[in-house]
Scaffold this active site. Structure first.
Site, mmCIF file in Angstrom:
data_model
loop_
_atom_site.group_PDB
_atom_site.id
_atom_site.type_symbol
_atom_site.label_atom_id
_atom_site.label_comp_id
_atom_site.label_asym_id
_atom_site.label_seq_id
_atom_site.Cartn_x
_atom_site.Cartn_y
_atom_site.Cartn_z
ATOM 1 N N ASP A 146 -3.037 2.036 7.153
ATOM 2 C CA ASP A 146 -3.255 0.780 7.878
ATOM 3 C C ASP A 146 -2.418 -0.620 6.849
ATOM 4 O O ASP A 146 -2.232 -0.379 5.962
ATOM 5 C CB ASP A 146 -4.736 0.465 7.591
ATOM 6 C CG ASP A 146 -5.402 -0.774 8.047
ATOM 7 O OD1 ASP A 146 -5.487 -1.051 9.223
ATOM 8 O OD2 ASP A 146 -5.767 -1.833 7.229
ATOM 9 N N GLU A 187 1.155 1.125 10.124
ATOM 10 C CA GLU A 187 1.598 -0.259 10.586
ATOM 11 C C GLU A 187 2.439 -0.954 10.066
ATOM 12 O O GLU A 187 2.163 -1.275 8.869
ATOM 13 C CB GLU A 187 0.148 -1.309 10.625
ATOM 14 C CG GLU A 187 -0.916 -0.488 11.585
ATOM 15 C CD GLU A 187 -2.114 -1.451 11.673
ATOM 16 O OE1 GLU A 187 -2.709 -1.790 12.545
ATOM 17 O OE2 GLU A 187 -2.464 -2.015 10.271
#
Ligand code: CA
Length: 650
Positions: free
Chosen positions: A338, A369
């Site tokens: 994340d 990400e």
């Protein structure tokens, strides 16, 4: 002595002598043996550390308090003789005259809500057969990732999962489930086996703070991107969060069941921030583990109040120790990072090397990400798109360029993409096909680093997005043949792009959240997979299943070799059509070449096939034609409106 200011801590922690003196490479946390347990805590700025022991994870009597002794490199330790399995504990750490009670940052088990840590004999939390559980061998060509939350997977009463296991780890272990137990329509694990995805990416399964494990779950829901204990499984997904060993066993049972079905488990990890400032890391060494603004206050690059300082050596060690722990003790097959842009490139590459050193570790997936959630104090070598060339070529990124080119931007609901007929977007679709290896949009990289997708847990579901583009006031649960065709086209594109395909669970049955684009704390009902839709949208499910299988039969689409995208030959078709041919590579493939056309127009178009005899593999509606005796085409072919049509050279 006056207490240090946050800015003084920052100066100290960014000072080389501090690390020379306090850098420690050995084990931390509880070290269990039947004869006794050693607790080790890294707390170089502490003046005193004690441990308090309890029978229970919450309430009950205190068993006693013991001081820890300071050793070299800022490590405090205590030996607790005798059998300690099942004993709960907290530390009291005194820094600058302030004493904070805290759990162990290296806790492997915890009581309800993760407040007290627990000493655990991991061997005793192994489900039967765990010693034989191994990560399945999944060749690159079979990589397709399906993202789901443990809760959403089986919360629906129609899932056929027994009531006590709905929304829990154990739901993944129930075999042969069907819709309302009708014996016909597979659900849950039974469904996944048929769909053909080879990885399930689980949204947070580490212990998170936003769901109160002590209260009934009925009225609570959260995705869990708010870590409290990084090395402990979440309690609300277990059948008994009050007994620390139960969540460990049940989490492992889930993983073993997926492995037995040939499916790998990708864990969504969120080291980038913690739920509260009062967390075990910050209570042990205040300010060390979090990036600081020049005035010493917490930087907020996560958008959640703090951000993890991966570049500080003991923070980096903490993160890598945690990854190794999950890989070794839970047999995790991959990690999804994340806000990976909040880590520095060195940390990511060091983590890659550490995982590679495990048996079979090179096959453990890593991707994340490549962006941040706010203004960060990490100013050099962020693991983001701009620094892609600095990342190991087995660390991938979610490709928002591919996502937005195909279905339109995430933030403006009305903005169309190629699948909804956006003019001029064909060029970007060509870039996406070649995993952006032939574009100057991204720095040099391997095609296998690109995670190709159009929907994930964030933002609109694909179905909702398509309807928001088409209608002022969409009816999200109504059937819509045009949106269905756009959905098939979008899937037909990203499932034929080079790289790793990824989808949000339920994208393949037109999952809707009724237009809610951020359902992280919405109701369980809105978030859960509505298994009835797998029957209602059976044609779409079959379409995805066919494409996933077709992809497996043509491994070059998943090649890691950066030269492969150059082998894609784009055909001279009239814009906005896109057509391309890719010859098979050295690996065995079902066809000598693939030829693919995308047509986003509302009318049919005639295209010319390259020389040769082409088997029709997918006509845009049925993607399983390749499995049977299908039409062989030469010369011209009439593309249906809004379709992806695929041919294989005989
Ligand atoms: Ca929790």
């Amino acid at each position: 002595m006056a207490a240090k200011t946050p800015a003084q801590w920052k100066t100290l922690f960014e000072n080389v002598p501090f690390h020379r003196e306090n850098y420690y490479t050995g084990p931390l946390g509880p070290d269990y043996t039947p004869g006794g347990t050693c607790l080790r805590l890294w707390a170089p700025t502490a003046e005193a550390v004690t441990v308090t022991l309890y029978h229970k994870g919450d309430g009950g009597a205190v068993l006693g308090t013991e001081p820890l002794v300071r050793g070299a490199h800022g490590v405090w330790s205590v030996w607790l003789p005798g059998e300690q399995h099942g004993r709960y504990y907290t530390f009291a750490v005194t820094v600058d005259g302030i004493t904070r009670e805290t759990g162990d940052p290296y806790a492997r088990a915890a009581g309800v809500n993760g407040v007290r840590s627990m000493i655990v004999d991991l061997a005793r939390t192994a489900p039967s057969g765990w010693e034989r559980d191994v990560r399945p061998n999944i060749p690159p060509a079979q990589r397709a990732v399906w993202e789901v939350s443990v809760r959403d997977f089986s919360q629906d009463a129609a899932s056929g999962v027994r009531p006590a296991w709905r929304g829990k780890y154990m739901a993944f272990t129930q075999q042969g489930t069907t819709l309302h137990s009708d014996g016909i329509h597979p659900t849950c694990l039974n469904y996944l086996k048929r769909l053909g995805v080879k990885y399930v990416q689980l949204m947070p399964i580490f212990d998170f703070g936003s769901v109160d494990e002590a209260k009934p779950l009925l009225r609570q829901y959260n995705w869990g991107y708010d870590p409290t204990n990084f090395n402990v499984p979440e309690g609300s997904y277990s059948t008994d969060p009050t007994r620390g060993e139960v969540r460990i066993r049940e989490c492992r049972e889930m993983i073993a069941a997926l492995h037995a079905a040939g499916i790998g488990v990708v864990m969504d990890v969120v080291y980038n921030h913690t739920y509260r400032t009062e967390n075990p890391l910050n209570s042990t060494v205040p300010y060390y583990f979090f990036r600081q603004n020049p005035d010493g206050s917490f930087s907020n690059g996560s958008g959640c109040g703090n951000e993890f300082a991966s570049e500080r050596p003991m923070a980096r060690k903490y993160m890598i120790d945690s990854l190794l722990y999950w890989a070794q003790e839970y047999h995790i097959d991959g990690f999804r990072f994340d806000l990976m842009g909040l880590y520095d490139v060195d940390t990511m590459n060091t983590a890659r090397a550490a995982l590679d050193a495990l048996p079979g570790g090179r096959d453990i997936l890593m991707y994340g990400e490549p962006w941040q959630g706010g203004g960060s104090q990490l100013h050099r070598y962020e693991a983001n798109k701009a620094n892609l060339a600095m990342l190991n070529e087995r660390i991938g990124i979610f490709c928002d360029d591919t996502r937005d080119a195909i279905k339109g931007g995430c933030f403006n609901a009305r903005e169309p993409g190629y699948a909804e007929g956006k003019p001029g977007s064909f060029w970007d679709v060509g870039g996406a096909v070649a995993a952006w290896c032939r574009s100057d949009r991204l720095p040099p990289h391997a095609p296998s680093q690109i995670v190709s997708y159009v929907s994930a847990h964030d933002n609109f579901t694909l179905w909702d997005k398509l309807l928001c583009v088409r209608y002022e006031r969409p009816e999200f649960t109504a059937s819509d043949p045009v949106a269905l065709a756009q959905n098939r086209l979008a899937a037909g594109i990203y499932l034929t792009c080079m790289g790793i395909p990824f989808l949000q669970a339920g994208e393949e049955f037109a999952r809707t959240k009724k237009g809610e684009d951020n359902s992280y704390a919405s109701s369980a009902l809105l978030n859960q997979l509505d298994w009835k839709r797998t029957a209602a949208c059976q044609g779409l499910v079959e379409y995805y299943r066919g494409l996933i299988g077709l992809r497996n039969a043509f491994p070059r689409l998943s090649a890691p070799d950066p030269d492969t995208p150059r082998a894609v030959r784009f055909l001279p078709v009239e814009a906005p059509l896109v057509g391309w041919v890719l010859p098979a590579g050295p690996e065995r493939a079902a066809w000598k070449a693939l030829c693919v056309f995308y047509d986003p127009l509302a009318e049919t178009r005639v295209v010319s096939l390259p020389e040769g005899r082409w088997k029709l593999l997918s006509d845009g509606t049925s993607s399983t034609l390749w499995q049977g005796e299908s039409t062989v085409c030469t010369g011209e072919f009439s593309l249906p409106s809004c379709s992806a049509v695929i041919f294989g050279l005989l």
